[in-house]
Write an enzyme that holds these catalytic residues in place. Structure first.
Site, mmCIF file in Angstrom:
data_model
loop_
_atom_site.group_PDB
_atom_site.id
_atom_site.type_symbol
_atom_site.label_atom_id
_atom_site.label_comp_id
_atom_site.label_asym_id
_atom_site.label_seq_id
_atom_site.Cartn_x
_atom_site.Cartn_y
_atom_site.Cartn_z
ATOM 1 N N ARG A 191 -3.769 -4.700 1.606
ATOM 2 C CA ARG A 191 -2.504 -5.288 1.174
ATOM 3 C C ARG A 191 -2.542 -6.793 1.389
ATOM 4 O O ARG A 191 -1.828 -7.341 2.218
ATOM 5 C CB ARG A 191 -1.375 -4.620 1.939
ATOM 6 C CG ARG A 191 -0.637 -3.635 1.084
ATOM 7 C CD ARG A 191 -0.853 -2.254 1.179
ATOM 8 N NE ARG A 191 -0.107 -1.611 0.088
ATOM 9 C CZ ARG A 191 0.968 -0.862 0.268
ATOM 10 N NH1 ARG A 191 1.420 -0.626 1.456
ATOM 11 N NH2 ARG A 191 1.568 -0.323 -0.769
ATOM 12 N N GLN B 59 -3.061 -7.695 -4.926
ATOM 13 C CA GLN B 59 -1.800 -7.110 -5.392
ATOM 14 C C GLN B 59 -1.926 -6.443 -6.759
ATOM 15 O O GLN B 59 -1.330 -5.408 -7.013
ATOM 16 C CB GLN B 59 -0.706 -8.176 -5.439
ATOM 17 C CG GLN B 59 0.004 -8.292 -4.099
ATOM 18 C CD GLN B 59 1.071 -9.362 -4.077
ATOM 19 O OE1 GLN B 59 1.341 -9.999 -5.081
ATOM 20 N NE2 GLN B 59 1.672 -9.568 -2.934
ATOM 21 N N ASP C 94 -3.239 -2.906 -6.412
ATOM 22 C CA ASP C 94 -2.584 -2.074 -5.408
ATOM 23 C C ASP C 94 -1.834 -0.907 -6.064
ATOM 24 O O ASP C 94 -0.675 -1.016 -6.442
ATOM 25 C CB ASP C 94 -1.628 -2.976 -4.605
ATOM 26 C CG ASP C 94 -1.015 -2.265 -3.422
ATOM 27 O OD1 ASP C 94 -1.087 -1.029 -3.361
ATOM 28 O OD2 ASP C 94 -0.452 -2.964 -2.555
ATOM 29 N N SER D 227 1.343 0.480 -4.390
ATOM 30 C CA SER D 227 2.557 -0.274 -4.714
ATOM 31 C C SER D 227 3.049 0.031 -6.125
ATOM 32 O O SER D 227 4.237 0.250 -6.335
ATOM 33 C CB SER D 227 2.309 -1.779 -4.589
ATOM 34 O OG SER D 227 2.191 -2.133 -3.246
ATOM 35 N N TYR E 298 3.006 -2.639 8.689
ATOM 36 C CA TYR E 298 3.483 -1.260 8.688
ATOM 37 C C TYR E 298 4.384 -1.009 9.893
ATOM 38 O O TYR E 298 4.368 -1.758 10.867
ATOM 39 C CB TYR E 298 2.306 -0.282 8.728
ATOM 40 C CG TYR E 298 1.563 -0.240 7.422
ATOM 41 C CD1 TYR E 298 2.090 0.442 6.332
ATOM 42 C CD2 TYR E 298 0.354 -0.890 7.267
ATOM 43 C CE1 TYR E 298 1.422 0.478 5.124
ATOM 44 C CE2 TYR E 298 -0.328 -0.863 6.070
ATOM 45 C CZ TYR E 298 0.215 -0.171 4.996
ATOM 46 O OH TYR E 298 -0.440 -0.135 3.804
#
Ligand code: NAD
Length: 375
Positions: free
Chosen positions: A122, A127, A130, A133, A226
């Protein structure tokens, strides 16, 4: 010789996504890749075979896999599928490694290079690759629509000839990628939205999307962005404040997860009994067992005719066109920098590849997986 990319039909029941769309197929072909797809594999995502110009259509999975150099998949391969694949091939897919140790073992035996989409780091540069996501964002959107559909009330405030209707109160629990998209969607539908996450850092993100943040005075910011697991005392404090908000809400969308662990139980049966009549819980954490004690993953529970608790599984599959387009793009962005004139050469110095690889050359490569103690 150009590499052969194989894209099979997804065989897990209910899976409607496919790991290729016509745009990515075209780009791969332009890069010199020999793109092959199982006949009709994209039909569940509503792409007909004739949309895949230049792609060779293959009748059976066996024939497709037998001489593949690289495979794109959505769901983790089964042992049967792995056995059809040539030794030493590259496969990019979700792998759910902590649930599938036997597959990881088999991929080592077959010296398969597996890129597990759950392991894409991440970081800002990754991105566009990902897939957690891209797919979570679809879940958040769809979860709110499911809530609106099952709700006994309107979402927006309405001024009608028959009087003024108050807007629905929507509570989003867990403000990661799915939760933030859920907030945005519920706001667009006109609800009054509040949101909660154990990570204090999410307060500003929730507020920037127009949600009121529920402040319980507990923060569980953990490593790498997280959440960490809460202590018993923290859980109790969190619970008391949250319960009040839960009982005032018309629709609740829960998305709280702790990677590799069962979903935390945030809504108890006792609290459900005190919820508004007609309230709805959409538990998007159902894959991990759910955030509500009464959630039955994959089912809809009607609690005494008062509250509905819906525990959908594989929500992105319910938006198969865009879910497939986004996922295929994630795969393309991951591997395309390493394709030159139709040849694939992964760079093991590359941070994204090094972290995303689950297995390579007969070994488990992922430090994150090895250190997680889940193997
Ligand atoms: P996730 O699916 O793992 O969890 C969903 C949310 O639930 C998280 O925000 C988590 O904090 C929350 N949660 C966990 N336990 C909870 C509890 N008991 N009560 C309430 N909430 C609880 O999360 P995700 O969507 O995968 O995102 C995880 C992190 O990664 C976030 O910080 C996100 O911003 C970050 N991220 C970064 C990038 C990037 O920089 N490229 C991309 C995506 C996500």
């Amino acid at each position: 010789m150009p590499i052969r990319l194989a894209v099979p039909n997804e065989i897990v029941p209910g899976e409607r996504r496919i790991a290729l769309d016509p745009v990515v197929a075209k780009k791969m072909i332009e890069m010199g890749v020999d793109v092959r797809m199982q006949k009709g594999a994209a039909a569940s995502a509503l792409f007909s075979d004739d949309k895949f110009e230049g792609v060779t259509l293959i009748d059976s999975a066996e024939e497709l896999y037998k001489d593949a150099d690289m495979i794109f998949k959505v769901q983790p391969p089964t042992l049967d599928e792995l056995n059809m694949m040539p030794d030493g091939c590259v496969i990019a897919s979700f792998m759910a490694p902590h649930l599938n140790q036997d597959l990881t073992q088999r991929m080592c035996e077959k010296k398969i290079t597996s890129l597990a989409m759950e392991l894409v780091p991440r970081i800002t540069r990754a991105q566009s690759m990902d897939a957690l996501s891209s797919q979570a964002s679809i879940s958040g959107y769809k979860g709110v629509l499911m809530g609106a559909d099952r709700a006994a009330v309107f979402f927006p405030m309405l001024t009608t000839a028959a009087g003024t209707i108050r807007p629905a109160k929507v509570l989003i629990i867990g403000a990661g990628v799915a939760g933030l998209q859920a907030i945005a969607t519920a706001k667009r539908l006109g609800a009054v939205v509040s949101a909660y996450d154990v990570r204090a850092a999410t307060k500003e993100q929730c507020e920037s999307l127009g949600a009121k943040f529920v402040d319980t005075g507990v923060s569980a910011d953990g490593e790498g962005g997280y959440a960490r697991e809460l202590t018993d005392e923290e859980k109790q404090q969190q619970q008391e404040v949250l319960d009040k908000h839960i009982c005032m809400s018309d629709v609740i969308v829960t998305t709280a997860a702790i990677p590799g662990r069962p979903s935390p139980k945030i809504i108890s049966a006792a609290v459900v009994a005190n919820m508004k009549v007609g309230a709805v819980i959409i538990d998007l954490a159902s894959e991990g067992g759910g955030n509500c004690e009464l959630t039955k993953p994959g089912e809809t529970v009607d609690f005494e005719g008062r509250v509905v608790i819906h525990g959908p599984l594989n929500v992105p599959s319910q938006v198969p066109v865009h879910a497939s387009e986004m996922y295929a793009k994630n795969l393309f962005n991951l591997v395309s920098p390493f394709i030159k004139e139709g040849e694939l050469e992964l760079d093991w110095e590359d941070e994204v590849i090094a972290n995303t690889a689950l297995t390579h050359a007969g070994e488990i490569k992922s430090e994150r997986y090895k250190n997680s103690g889940e193997q």
